[in-house]
Design a protein around this motif. Structure first.
Motif, PDB file in Angstrom:
ATOM      1  N   LYS A  23       0.830  -1.207   0.000  1.00  0.00           N
ATOM      2  CA  LYS A  23       0.000   0.000   0.000  1.00  0.00           C
ATOM      3  C   LYS A  23       0.862   1.254   0.000  1.00  0.00           C
ATOM      4  CE  LYS A  23      -3.751   2.258   2.570  1.00  0.00           C
ATOM      5  NZ  LYS A  23      -4.637   2.173   3.764  1.00  0.00           N
ATOM      6  N   GLU A  24       1.972   1.230   0.777  1.00  0.00           N
ATOM      7  CA  GLU A  24       2.809   2.424   0.878  1.00  0.00           C
ATOM      8  C   GLU A  24       3.366   2.843  -0.473  1.00  0.00           C
ATOM      9  OE1 GLU A  24       3.067  -0.240   2.692  1.00  0.00           O
ATOM     10  OE2 GLU A  24       2.498   0.382   4.728  1.00  0.00           O
ATOM     11  N   ALA A  25       3.837   1.857  -1.248  1.00  0.00           N
ATOM     12  CA  ALA A  25       4.392   2.175  -2.567  1.00  0.00           C
ATOM     13  C   ALA A  25       3.316   2.731  -3.497  1.00  0.00           C
ATOM     14  CB  ALA A  25       5.033   0.934  -3.184  1.00  0.00           C
ATOM     15  N   ALA A  26       2.112   2.163  -3.417  1.00  0.00           N
ATOM     16  CA  ALA A  26       1.008   2.645  -4.251  1.00  0.00           C
ATOM     17  C   ALA A  26       0.644   4.086  -3.899  1.00  0.00           C
ATOM     18  CB  ALA A  26      -0.204   1.734  -4.081  1.00  0.00           C
ATOM     19  N   GLU A  27       0.545   4.371  -2.596  1.00  0.00           N
ATOM     20  CA  GLU A  27       0.190   5.736  -2.187  1.00  0.00           C
ATOM     21  C   GLU A  27       1.285   6.730  -2.540  1.00  0.00           C
ATOM     22  OE1 GLU A  27      -0.739   5.303   1.958  1.00  0.00           O
ATOM     23  OE2 GLU A  27      -2.868   4.893   1.543  1.00  0.00           O
ATOM     24  N   ALA A  28       2.554   6.284  -2.445  1.00  0.00           N
ATOM     25  CA  ALA A  28       3.650   7.173  -2.831  1.00  0.00           C
ATOM     26  C   ALA A  28       3.566   7.524  -4.305  1.00  0.00           C
ATOM     27  CB  ALA A  28       4.990   6.505  -2.518  1.00  0.00           C
ATOM     28  N   HIS A  29       3.211   6.523  -5.132  1.00  0.00           N
ATOM     29  CA  HIS A  29       3.077   6.786  -6.563  1.00  0.00           C
ATOM     30  C   HIS A  29       1.891   7.721  -6.824  1.00  0.00           C
ATOM     31  CE1 HIS A  29       3.704   6.091 -10.787  1.00  0.00           C
ATOM     32  NE2 HIS A  29       2.439   5.723 -10.956  1.00  0.00           N
ATOM     33  N   ALA A  30       0.814   7.515  -6.079  1.00  0.00           N
ATOM     34  CA  ALA A  30      -0.361   8.385  -6.244  1.00  0.00           C
ATOM     35  C   ALA A  30      -0.021   9.834  -5.892  1.00  0.00           C
ATOM     36  CB  ALA A  30      -1.502   7.872  -5.369  1.00  0.00           C
ATOM     37  N   ILE A  31       0.750  10.007  -4.809  1.00  0.00           N
ATOM     38  CA  ILE A  31       1.144  11.360  -4.405  1.00  0.00           C
ATOM     39  C   ILE A  31       1.987  12.017  -5.483  1.00  0.00           C
ATOM     40  CG2 ILE A  31       2.593  12.637  -2.772  1.00  0.00           C
ATOM     41  CD1 ILE A  31       1.679  10.651  -0.615  1.00  0.00           C
ATOM     42  N   SER A  32       2.897  11.225  -6.073  1.00  0.00           N
ATOM     43  CA  SER A  32       3.743  11.799  -7.121  1.00  0.00           C
ATOM     44  C   SER A  32       2.927  12.203  -8.342  1.00  0.00           C
ATOM     45  CB  SER A  32       4.837  10.801  -7.521  1.00  0.00           C
ATOM     46  OG  SER A  32       4.270   9.681  -8.168  1.00  0.00           O
ATOM     47  N   LEU A  33       1.857  11.426  -8.632  1.00  0.00           N
ATOM     48  CA  LEU A  33       0.996  11.774  -9.768  1.00  0.00           C
ATOM     49  C   LEU A  33       0.191  13.028  -9.482  1.00  0.00           C
ATOM     50  CD1 LEU A  33      -0.329   8.227 -10.749  1.00  0.00           C
ATOM     51  CD2 LEU A  33       1.193   9.661 -12.116  1.00  0.00           C
ATOM     52  N   ARG A  34      -0.332  13.106  -8.254  1.00  0.00           N
ATOM     53  CA  ARG A  34      -1.158  14.278  -7.904  1.00  0.00           C
ATOM     54  C   ARG A  34      -0.356  15.562  -7.912  1.00  0.00           C
ATOM     55  NH1 ARG A  34      -3.077  10.684  -3.334  1.00  0.00           N
ATOM     56  NH2 ARG A  34      -4.959   9.664  -4.134  1.00  0.00           N
ATOM     57  N   GLY A  35       0.920  15.449  -7.564  1.00  0.00           N
ATOM     58  CA  GLY A  35       1.738  16.659  -7.507  1.00  0.00           C
ATOM     59  C   GLY A  35       2.665  16.800  -8.683  1.00  0.00           C
ATOM     60  N   SER A  36       2.347  16.127  -9.780  1.00  0.00           N
ATOM     61  CA  SER A  36       3.258  16.112 -10.929  1.00  0.00           C
ATOM     62  C   SER A  36       3.431  17.486 -11.562  1.00  0.00           C
ATOM     63  CB  SER A  36       2.765  15.116 -11.980  1.00  0.00           C
ATOM     64  OG  SER A  36       1.452  15.450 -12.412  1.00  0.00           O
ATOM     65  N   THR A  37       2.487  18.391 -11.304  1.00  0.00           N
ATOM     66  CA  THR A  37       2.608  19.728 -11.890  1.00  0.00           C
ATOM     67  C   THR A  37       3.493  20.633 -11.051  1.00  0.00           C
ATOM     68  OG1 THR A  37       0.603  20.404 -10.704  1.00  0.00           O
ATOM     69  CG2 THR A  37       0.337  19.578 -12.960  1.00  0.00           C
ATOM     70  N   LEU A  38       3.881  20.155  -9.849  1.00  0.00           N
ATOM     71  CA  LEU A  38       4.749  20.936  -8.983  1.00  0.00           C
ATOM     72  C   LEU A  38       6.175  20.424  -9.062  1.00  0.00           C
ATOM     73  CD1 LEU A  38       2.498  21.058  -5.794  1.00  0.00           C
ATOM     74  CD2 LEU A  38       2.688  22.822  -7.565  1.00  0.00           C
ATOM     75  N   GLY A  39       7.138  21.239  -8.664  1.00  0.00           N
ATOM     76  CA  GLY A  39       8.513  20.789  -8.557  1.00  0.00           C
ATOM     77  C   GLY A  39       8.656  19.867  -7.358  1.00  0.00           C
ATOM     78  N   ALA A  40       9.734  19.110  -7.345  1.00  0.00           N
ATOM     79  CA  ALA A  40       9.928  18.147  -6.262  1.00  0.00           C
ATOM     80  C   ALA A  40      10.008  18.835  -4.906  1.00  0.00           C
ATOM     81  CB  ALA A  40      11.210  17.351  -6.521  1.00  0.00           C
ATOM     82  N   ASP A  41      10.714  19.974  -4.838  1.00  0.00           N
ATOM     83  CA  ASP A  41      10.837  20.673  -3.561  1.00  0.00           C
ATOM     84  C   ASP A  41       9.494  21.244  -3.123  1.00  0.00           C
ATOM     85  OD1 ASP A  41      10.820  22.365  -5.710  1.00  0.00           O
ATOM     86  OD2 ASP A  41      12.216  23.829  -4.848  1.00  0.00           O
ATOM     87  N   GLN A  42       8.681  21.734  -4.073  1.00  0.00           N
ATOM     88  CA  GLN A  42       7.362  22.267  -3.731  1.00  0.00           C
ATOM     89  C   GLN A  42       6.433  21.162  -3.232  1.00  0.00           C
ATOM     90  OE1 GLN A  42       6.790  24.141  -7.654  1.00  0.00           O
ATOM     91  NE2 GLN A  42       6.495  26.080  -6.576  1.00  0.00           N
ATOM     92  N   GLN A  43       6.524  19.979  -3.894  1.00  0.00           N
ATOM     93  CA  GLN A  43       5.686  18.865  -3.463  1.00  0.00           C
ATOM     94  C   GLN A  43       5.977  18.492  -2.014  1.00  0.00           C
ATOM     95  OE1 GLN A  43       5.734  15.500  -6.213  1.00  0.00           O
ATOM     96  NE2 GLN A  43       6.259  16.879  -7.890  1.00  0.00           N
ATOM     97  N   PHE A  44       7.271  18.506  -1.648  1.00  0.00           N
ATOM     98  CA  PHE A  44       7.629  18.139  -0.277  1.00  0.00           C
ATOM     99  C   PHE A  44       7.144  19.205   0.710  1.00  0.00           C
ATOM    100  CE2 PHE A  44      10.553  17.961   3.327  1.00  0.00           C
ATOM    101  CZ  PHE A  44      10.460  16.602   3.654  1.00  0.00           C
ATOM    102  N   LEU A  45       7.242  20.480   0.328  1.00  0.00           N
ATOM    103  CA  LEU A  45       6.869  21.563   1.240  1.00  0.00           C
ATOM    104  C   LEU A  45       5.381  21.574   1.564  1.00  0.00           C
ATOM    105  CD1 LEU A  45       9.085  24.474  -0.160  1.00  0.00           C
ATOM    106  CD2 LEU A  45       9.371  23.249   2.007  1.00  0.00           C
ATOM    107  N   VAL A  46       4.547  21.173   0.599  1.00  0.00           N
ATOM    108  CA  VAL A  46       3.105  21.234   0.841  1.00  0.00           C
ATOM    109  C   VAL A  46       2.589  20.011   1.597  1.00  0.00           C
ATOM    110  CG1 VAL A  46       2.727  22.663  -1.206  1.00  0.00           C
ATOM    111  CG2 VAL A  46       2.563  20.163  -1.397  1.00  0.00           C
ATOM    112  N   LEU A  47       3.451  19.026   1.834  1.00  0.00           N
ATOM    113  CA  LEU A  47       3.010  17.845   2.582  1.00  0.00           C
ATOM    114  C   LEU A  47       2.805  18.186   4.051  1.00  0.00           C
ATOM    115  CD1 LEU A  47       5.405  15.035   1.234  1.00  0.00           C
ATOM    116  CD2 LEU A  47       2.959  15.235   0.812  1.00  0.00           C
TER     117      LEU A  47
END
Length: 368
Positions: free
Chosen positions: A34-58
């Motif tokens: 489940k963890e790997a699936a949710e991590a992939h989902a998070i990356s898809l949802r935030g694909s329009t953001l930069g990696a650093d921005q995705q981490f900051l909004v978590l």
């Protein structure tokens, strides 16, 4: 982008499925956890953001989880991105470890591997699977393998590593694993002790005892004077021994390397085999009978335990010292010249070897 994570069954195996739409088409990807699936989902949802921005909004709790996951992957030498981006073996289903082991053993038998080899694989690999029986194969980490190897003495780790690698290579071929974790292990270097051999006095004591306990005399002669492997000597029959021409035939199915060979031993060896036949020694010999009698021989010699392959080691070292020809002896023993020189060169003196090959059986009148 709408991304959903849900349970799914693929070819009977439980998986986690990530669904999303991309360019007007439905996309799906399957994960074992489940963890790997949710991590992939998070990356898809935030694909329009930069990696650093995705981490900051978590949320802070998710940031701490990610950092903890990253730390643990580093400790176990796991490539986190590789876990998320590699193809999950959902198409075939990665089985439990004990199921993969049984499947491999069946495949080895069907492919013609010797039963001794398959049995050895089962014994060694069962040690690794103990406590991990229902662990999914593709969840095994380098840390699991290193922990198992480090729990054994270093002189055994090379053999254990080779057996584990056999299992993991099989799993890679079946798409249960993407890579063999053994390929990332450090090389093991061990300075092995010289093999144990019987002295002239110990050999004489064994022969004296075997004149009374003659059941395994033929096996002892075949291994100690002819140089057969213990398992080869067990499976040899009296029909495989040609007394008229002075040779012993070793069939391919009985050998470790599956190659038929004919051994022309020292003349005294044939004399001893003739004496063993007169005493109605058993050939072929039951494995349990051999082990039971070796325990008795161990007591005769005053050993705490029977030394592995000591009879064949004796034949190899005595033969090499007497003849000086590694090529001839290696052919008779069924191994390479390099192995012969590496293991048996100068273990005994030429004088000791000459005395060894002059041991002759007494006739019935002399024994009385």
């Amino acid at each position: 982008m709408k991304v959903t994570v849900s349970r799914a069954t693929v070819h009977g195996a439980k998986r986690w499925m990530v669904r999303w739409h991309e360019a007007g088409q439905l996309r799906r990807r399957f994960f074992t956890g489940k963890e790997a699936a949710e991590a992939h989902a998070i990356s898809l949802r935030g694909s329009t953001l930069g990696a650093d921005q995705q981490f900051l909004v978590l949320p802070q709790v998710d940031k701490e989880k990610l950092m903890l996951l990253f730390k643990r992957c580093q400790e176990r030498n796991i490539d986190l991105m590789g876990l998320l981006t590699s193809e999950t073996p959902a198409t075939t289903g990665s089985p439990a470890l004990e199921d993969a082991l049984q499947e491999m053993l069946v495949a080895k038998r069907k492919s013609g591997r010797a039963e001794v080899y398959v049995s050895n694989l089962r014994i060694v690999l069962s040690q690794f699977t103990r406590g991990r029986e229902r662990m999914v194969v593709n969840q095994i980490t380098l840390h699991d393998v290193e922990s198992f190897l480090n729990s054994h003495s270093i002189e055994y780790r090379g053999t254990l590593r080779a057996r584990l690698s056999t299992l993991f290579n099989y799993c890679v071929r079946r798409n249960y694993l993407t890579t063999n974790p053994c390929s990332r292990l450090e090389a093991i270097t061990v300075a092995h002790k010289p093999p144990s051999v019987l002295t002239l006095e110990e050999t004489t004591r064994c022969l004296d005892w075997l004149r009374v306990q003659s059941r395994i005399m033929a096996w002892f002669i075949l291994s100690t004077f002819v140089g057969l492997r213990p398992e080869e000597a067990e499976q040899t029959t009296w029909n495989d021994i040609n007394f008229a021409e002075g040779w012993v035939k070793v069939e391919a199915q009985t050998t470790k390397v599956r190659q038929r060979r004919v051994v022309y031993p020292m003349p005294m060896a044939m004399d001893w085999l003739q004496r063993a036949k007169e005493l109605k020694s058993d050939l072929p010999l039951d494995a349990q009978a051999r082990k039971r009698h070796c325990k008795m021989l161990r007591a005769v010699l005053g050993w705490k335990q029977w030394k592995k392959d000591v009879t064949r080691h004796t034949a190899a070292s005595m033969w090499l010292s007497e003849s000086g020809s590694a090529a001839a002896v290696s052919t008779a023993l069924g191994n390479s010249e390099s192995i012969l020189r590496k293991n048996y060169m100068a273990l005994v003196t030429k004088t000791e070897a000459q005395a060894f090959w002059q041991l002759l059986p007494r006739n019935r009148e002399e024994e009385r």
